[in-house]
Design an enzyme around this catalytic site. Structure first.
Site, short mmCIF file in Angstrom:
data_model
loop_
_atom_site.label_atom_id
_atom_site.label_comp_id
_atom_site.label_asym_id
_atom_site.label_seq_id
_atom_site.Cartn_x
_atom_site.Cartn_y
_atom_site.Cartn_z
N GLU A 7 28.21 44.39 50.75
CA GLU A 7 29.34 43.81 51.43
C GLU A 7 30.13 44.96 52.36
O GLU A 7 30.20 44.28 53.49
CB GLU A 7 30.40 43.34 50.31
N VAL B 15 50.94 52.35 33.81
CA VAL B 15 50.80 52.62 32.50
C VAL B 15 49.97 54.16 32.32
O VAL B 15 49.13 54.23 32.90
CB VAL B 15 50.04 51.65 31.97
N GLY C 262 48.69 44.84 34.30
CA GLY C 262 47.84 44.79 35.48
C GLY C 262 47.94 43.41 35.97
O GLY C 262 48.12 42.21 35.53
N ALA C 263 48.24 43.43 37.33
CA ALA C 263 48.48 42.03 38.14
C ALA C 263 47.29 42.01 38.99
O ALA C 263 47.63 41.65 40.25
CB ALA C 263 49.85 42.26 38.84
N ASP D 37 37.89 43.50 33.91
CA ASP D 37 36.78 44.56 34.20
C ASP D 37 36.78 45.40 33.05
O ASP D 37 36.11 46.18 32.83
CB ASP D 37 37.11 45.20 35.34
N LYS E 115 31.71 31.74 51.42
CA LYS E 115 32.63 32.74 50.83
C LYS E 115 33.90 32.73 51.01
O LYS E 115 34.85 33.09 50.29
CB LYS E 115 31.81 33.97 51.56
N GLN F 110 35.41 36.33 39.27
CA GLN F 110 35.40 34.95 38.83
C GLN F 110 35.57 34.90 37.37
O GLN F 110 36.17 34.26 36.50
CB GLN F 110 33.86 34.54 38.96
C1 LIG Z 1 34.82 45.79 47.70
C2 LIG Z 1 34.73 44.87 46.30
C3 LIG Z 1 34.06 43.63 46.55
C4 LIG Z 1 34.05 42.38 45.36
N1 LIG Z 1 33.52 41.33 45.53
C5 LIG Z 1 33.53 40.60 44.65
C6 LIG Z 1 33.17 39.09 44.87
O1 LIG Z 1 32.88 38.90 45.97
N2 LIG Z 1 33.08 38.28 43.74
C7 LIG Z 1 33.44 38.65 42.48
O2 LIG Z 1 33.56 37.99 41.63
N3 LIG Z 1 34.00 40.08 42.37
C8 LIG Z 1 33.83 40.89 43.13
N4 LIG Z 1 34.27 42.09 43.04
C9 LIG Z 1 34.61 42.53 41.70
C10 LIG Z 1 36.20 41.98 41.36
O3 LIG Z 1 36.90 42.48 42.41
C11 LIG Z 1 36.64 42.77 39.96
O4 LIG Z 1 35.73 42.37 38.99
C12 LIG Z 1 38.10 42.10 39.65
O5 LIG Z 1 38.90 42.53 40.43
C13 LIG Z 1 38.39 42.50 38.38
O6 LIG Z 1 39.64 41.91 37.97
P1 LIG Z 1 40.79 42.60 37.00
O7 LIG Z 1 41.88 41.69 36.81
O8 LIG Z 1 39.79 42.92 35.78
O9 LIG Z 1 41.12 43.86 37.74
P2 LIG Z 1 41.94 44.05 39.21
O10 LIG Z 1 41.78 42.75 39.93
O11 LIG Z 1 41.33 45.26 39.91
O12 LIG Z 1 43.24 44.50 39.07
C14 LIG Z 1 44.01 45.60 38.18
C15 LIG Z 1 45.11 45.71 38.51
O13 LIG Z 1 45.73 46.57 37.51
C16 LIG Z 1 46.53 47.73 38.24
N5 LIG Z 1 46.51 48.95 37.76
C17 LIG Z 1 45.25 49.62 37.42
N6 LIG Z 1 45.71 50.80 36.80
C18 LIG Z 1 47.13 50.59 36.51
C19 LIG Z 1 48.13 51.30 35.85
N7 LIG Z 1 47.71 52.60 35.13
N8 LIG Z 1 49.18 51.02 35.53
C20 LIG Z 1 49.70 49.74 35.98
N9 LIG Z 1 48.68 49.18 36.88
C21 LIG Z 1 47.59 49.61 37.16
C22 LIG Z 1 46.04 47.46 39.54
O14 LIG Z 1 46.81 48.16 40.55
C23 LIG Z 1 45.61 46.15 39.76
O15 LIG Z 1 46.67 45.43 40.47
C24 LIG Z 1 34.46 43.08 44.14
C25 LIG Z 1 34.90 44.24 43.74
C26 LIG Z 1 35.05 45.01 44.91
C27 LIG Z 1 35.67 46.55 44.89
#
Ligand SMILES: Cc1cc2nc3c(=O)[nH]c(=O)nc-3n(C[C@H](O)[C@H](O)[C@H](O)COP(=O)(O)OP(=O)(O)OC[C@H]3O[C@@H](n4cnc5c(N)ncnc54)[C@H](O)[C@@H]3O)c2cc1C
Length: 406
Positions: A171, A81, A10-11, A302, A380, A320
């Site tokens: 939002e 994956v 995951g990137a 997440d 923001k 964050q």
């Molecule tokens: C519309 C919206 C607004 C938001 N606003 C806020 C905010 O203002 N402040 C805040 O703190 N949080 C906010 N969030 C929540 C925040 O975006 C997430 O908590 C955050 O992105 C989680 O980071 P992560 O690294 O766990 O996953 P992500 O950033 O979602 O990254 C996951 C990565 O894994 C990749 N991936 C997924 N499945 C697979 C697979 N099977 N194989 C290969 N790659 C895969 C995806 O393509 C992605 O690149 C918001 C969310 C949304 C949807």
């Protein structure tokens, strides 16, 4: 001696934070690092509501992953994956390839949580990634276009229902109320033909903010035409819209051409498919972010569940949080590679939260201070640009930042 193999899945915020910190701290040749991601680009998940409403072009929310990698230290693999075989220390990719690892970081983000509600998967959209955002924008535009063309006008086409008035839902509504006047103008439709309905099952909206800020957000959105149905659960989605029900009341139908489901997330489905013990698809990790019983596997962002000791409830999944996990995860991986036994325990440093209400309005609490209106909106954009800076430095901010330097 064989170099340890580190695989990062995951990137997103968590994965890229881990890999960019690791490549800085690791001496070349100390470990083989492979980053796996479905796409060859990273997208700013926290900007997807803008791309979905069409207030920001979807090309603005992503950038090539290779731009932030040190190719001498990290290998990038574009692949999906499928499953993790934690007892064999391997990752199965779509297409059959198998990647062995000594250390694994799972940072695959989340999927929409549908709570088993009938019809949601088939008839609603969720703001999950760039292509989902593009589809939502195009679907709304198609509804406006169809309405303009049809002789026997179906006003329900122009009703947009947003299920869930949490962070993402609010939002998105903020962007939508800015986009609708432009769409009405483009397609020659009167503004009062468009209905925007927000449905929230909880009696309160945005529970993480204080009442004064929430009231400000609600009255602003109401003044822009949003109809709130609070304390009302979506019971079913159909091809014609949704059925909703207020606690103790009778179910009623809201006919709608577009339903957006933004009422919560669960950990990526790969986690459950890999046999981890989970709560809503999230793994309850140890303080050092490793999985109990599988200490060579880190789960972050997440996909991870950590209990906030002050409230005795899980921390909500946020960008964050994911980025702070990434920093600790990188340091702990380094310790593991260097053979150190004791790892760092994660502690959340809450810098605040800002919820946007469109381009120039927002509410927020930053370092304990309440903000609303333009000052919150500027904050923001600072938060958005900070995330770019943390991963890709000044160059990335200049290229992709919200303040449009170039
Ligand atoms: C519309 C919206 C607004 C938001 N606003 C806020 C905010 O203002 N402040 C805040 O703190 N949080 C906010 N969030 C929540 C925040 O975006 C997430 O908590 C955050 O992105 C989680 O980071 P992560 O690294 O766990 O996953 P992500 O950033 O979602 O990254 C996951 C990565 O894994 C990749 N991936 C997924 N499945 C697979 C697979 N099977 N194989 C290969 N790659 C895969 C995806 O393509 C992605 O690149 C918001 C969310 C949304 C949807």
């Amino acid at each position: 001696m064989e170099k340890p193999k580190v695989v990062i899945l995951g990137a997103g915020y968590g994965g890229l934070m881990t890999v960019t910190r690791l490549q800085k701290q690791l001496v070349k040749g100390e470990a083989d690092i492979t980053l796996v991601n479905k796409n060859d680009y990273h997208y700013e998940t926290t900007w997807l509501h803008e791309a979905s409403a069409g207030t920001l072009h979807h090309d603005r929310v992503h950038y090539p992953i290779q731009n932030v990698l040190n190719k001498n230290k990290v290998q990038f693999k574009q692949a999906e994956v499928k499953r993790i075989k934690k007892d064999a220390n391997t990752v199965e990719l779509k297409g059959g390839e198998v990647l062995p690892y000594d250390y694994l970081v799972i940072a695959l983000g989340s999927n929409a949580e549908t709570f088993g509600i009938e019809g949601l998967k088939e008839h609603t959209f969720s703001i999950t990634d760039v292509s989902a955002a593009q589809k939502i924008r195009e679907h709304i535009e198609r509804q406006f276009d169809a309405y303009r063309r049809e002789l026997d006008k179906d006003d329900n086409r122009l009703t947009i229902v947003v299920g869930g008035a949490g962070f993402t839902g609010i939002e998105f509504l903020g962007e939508l109320v800015n986009r609708i006047p432009a769409l009405c103008k483009e397609y020659g439709i009167q503004r009062d033909k468009v209905r925007i309905v927000s449905i929230e099952s909880n009696p309160v909206v945005l529970p993480q903010f204080d009442r004064e800020l929430v009231d400000y957000a609600l009255s602003y959105l109401e003044s822009k035409g949003v109809e709130f149905h609070i304390g009302t659960a979506v019971k079913k989605a159909t091809k014609d819209g949704v059925w909703a029900c207020k606690k103790g009341g009778e179910p009623y139908e809201i006919k709608s051409g577009t339903v957006i489901w933004s009422a919560g997330v669960r950990g990526n489905s790969v986690i459950d498919a890999s046999g981890f013990e989970t709560v809503r698809g999230r793994v309850k990790v140890k303080p050092d972010l490793t999985v109990p019983g599988h200490e060579n596997v880190f789960v972050i962002g997440d996909c991870a569940l950590i209990i906030n000791k002050d409230t005795n409830r899980p921390y909500p999944p946020t960008a964050q949080m994911a980025m702070q996990h990434g920093e600790v995860c990188a340091r702990n991986l380094l310790k593991k590679i260097h053979g150190e036994e004791s790892l760092e325990a994660f502690t959340f440093n809450d810098k605040g939260t800002v919820c946007s209400l469109g381009e120039d309005n927002a509410i927020g609490i930053v370092f304990g201070k309440k903000l609303k209106g333009t000052s919150a909106s500027v904050m923001k954009k600072v938060v958005d640009d900070r995330a770019l800076f943390m991963i890709g430095g000044t160059r990335l901010v200049l290229k992709k930042g919200k303040f449009n330097f170039i």
